[in-house]
Design a protein around this motif. Structure first.
Motif, mmCIF file in Angstrom:
data_model
loop_
_atom_site.group_PDB
_atom_site.id
_atom_site.type_symbol
_atom_site.label_atom_id
_atom_site.label_comp_id
_atom_site.label_asym_id
_atom_site.label_seq_id
_atom_site.Cartn_x
_atom_site.Cartn_y
_atom_site.Cartn_z
ATOM 1 N N ASN A 50 28.226 49.388 -22.735
ATOM 2 C CA ASN A 50 27.738 49.094 -21.519
ATOM 3 C C ASN A 50 26.274 48.912 -21.671
ATOM 4 O O ASN A 50 25.622 49.424 -22.443
ATOM 5 C CB ASN A 50 27.765 50.318 -20.791
ATOM 6 C CG ASN A 50 28.918 50.924 -19.939
ATOM 7 O OD1 ASN A 50 29.886 49.805 -19.829
ATOM 8 N ND2 ASN A 50 29.305 51.780 -19.473
ATOM 9 N N LYS A 52 22.754 48.210 -18.895
ATOM 10 C CA LYS A 52 22.204 48.065 -17.519
ATOM 11 C C LYS A 52 21.536 46.731 -17.625
ATOM 12 O O LYS A 52 21.000 46.146 -18.453
ATOM 13 C CB LYS A 52 21.306 49.274 -17.319
ATOM 14 C CG LYS A 52 21.728 50.563 -17.276
ATOM 15 C CD LYS A 52 20.928 51.448 -17.277
ATOM 16 C CE LYS A 52 21.612 53.082 -17.111
ATOM 17 N NZ LYS A 52 20.814 53.964 -17.249
ATOM 18 N N ARG A 53 21.348 46.031 -16.341
ATOM 19 C CA ARG A 53 20.821 44.857 -15.970
ATOM 20 C C ARG A 53 19.175 44.876 -16.819
ATOM 21 O O ARG A 53 18.929 43.685 -17.368
ATOM 22 C CB ARG A 53 20.500 44.394 -14.644
ATOM 23 C CG ARG A 53 20.015 43.146 -14.090
ATOM 24 C CD ARG A 53 19.833 43.005 -12.901
ATOM 25 N NE ARG A 53 21.141 43.041 -12.017
ATOM 26 C CZ ARG A 53 22.053 42.125 -12.303
ATOM 27 N NH1 ARG A 53 22.000 41.073 -12.826
ATOM 28 N NH2 ARG A 53 23.247 42.164 -11.556
ATOM 29 N N ASP A 55 18.077 46.346 -19.623
ATOM 30 C CA ASP A 55 18.354 46.290 -21.024
ATOM 31 C C ASP A 55 18.105 44.882 -21.503
ATOM 32 O O ASP A 55 17.864 44.665 -22.781
ATOM 33 C CB ASP A 55 19.672 46.950 -21.374
ATOM 34 C CG ASP A 55 19.868 48.270 -20.783
ATOM 35 O OD1 ASP A 55 18.665 49.177 -20.809
ATOM 36 O OD2 ASP A 55 21.009 48.822 -20.733
ATOM 37 N N ARG A 62 19.124 38.851 -17.102
ATOM 38 C CA ARG A 62 18.971 40.128 -16.018
ATOM 39 C C ARG A 62 19.276 39.567 -14.681
ATOM 40 O O ARG A 62 19.700 40.268 -13.853
ATOM 41 C CB ARG A 62 17.406 40.511 -16.313
ATOM 42 C CG ARG A 62 17.227 41.296 -17.373
ATOM 43 C CD ARG A 62 15.925 41.968 -17.296
ATOM 44 N NE ARG A 62 14.865 40.969 -16.804
ATOM 45 C CZ ARG A 62 13.802 40.436 -17.738
ATOM 46 N NH1 ARG A 62 14.055 40.538 -18.863
ATOM 47 N NH2 ARG A 62 12.890 39.613 -17.121
ATOM 48 N N LYS A 98 26.326 47.624 -9.697
ATOM 49 C CA LYS A 98 25.008 48.226 -9.843
ATOM 50 C C LYS A 98 24.950 49.142 -11.135
ATOM 51 O O LYS A 98 23.891 49.431 -11.684
ATOM 52 C CB LYS A 98 24.830 49.434 -8.555
ATOM 53 C CG LYS A 98 24.462 48.599 -7.416
ATOM 54 C CD LYS A 98 24.130 49.547 -6.292
ATOM 55 C CE LYS A 98 23.811 48.914 -5.144
ATOM 56 N NZ LYS A 98 23.469 49.828 -3.891
ATOM 57 N N LYS A 99 26.135 49.402 -11.804
ATOM 58 C CA LYS A 99 26.282 50.013 -13.064
ATOM 59 C C LYS A 99 25.726 48.971 -14.110
ATOM 60 O O LYS A 99 25.596 49.597 -15.273
ATOM 61 C CB LYS A 99 27.621 50.439 -13.205
ATOM 62 C CG LYS A 99 27.971 51.639 -12.404
ATOM 63 C CD LYS A 99 29.416 52.233 -12.649
ATOM 64 C CE LYS A 99 29.890 53.261 -11.597
ATOM 65 N NZ LYS A 99 30.970 53.713 -12.056
ATOM 66 N N GLY A 100 25.859 47.809 -14.090
ATOM 67 C CA GLY A 100 25.307 46.879 -15.069
ATOM 68 C C GLY A 100 26.628 45.789 -15.539
ATOM 69 O O GLY A 100 27.493 45.417 -14.787
#
Length: 126
Positions: A50, A52-53, A55, A62, A98-100
């Motif tokens: 997983n 996140k954006r 990251d 992104r 939204k979680k990525g």
């Protein structure tokens, strides 16, 4: 994609206690793709990560809703808790809202089967 075109899962998945990545980088250019990630599932053939954006290092990644540009790329990353570097090929990506994102890395061609099975046994269960 028809059933005949899908790749059949080679090994059962194991849900694990999330492990962190120190970095996620390209094998071709050695460029860092993401500064952080979390491994959530693993099998003897692949690892599910997983992200996140925020990251991702590159702005293009992104700001995009699709990471399919990474599919087929050779990558490597270090599992922080084990100080273990793993390399493989990005097999698929999935946008989670939204979680990525989820990124599946197939490492079956980069490590012997017995090593991969031992790794799965050592990963902590969730």
């Amino acid at each position: 994609m028809g059933a005949s075109q899908r790749k059949i899962r080679q090994a059962p998945r194991k849900e694990i206690v999330p492990l962190t990545l120190d970095a996620f980088s390209s094998m071709e250019s050695l460029e860092k793709i993401a500064k952080y990630g979390e491994i959530i599932e693993a099998s003897a053939s692949g690892i599910l990560i997983n992200f996140k954006r925020e990251d991702f290092i590159k702005k293009e990644l992104r700001s995009n809703l699709n990471l399919d540009a990474l599919v087929g790329h050779k990558v490597f990353f270090t599992i922080h808790e084990m100080d273990l570097e793993i390399s493989g090929t990005v097999a698929r990506t999935k946008f989670l809202g939204k979680k990525g994102f989820q990124v599946a890395v197939d490492y079956s061609t980069d490590a012997p089967e017995y090593w991969r099975e031992c790794l799965i046994d050592l990963l902590p269960n969730s």
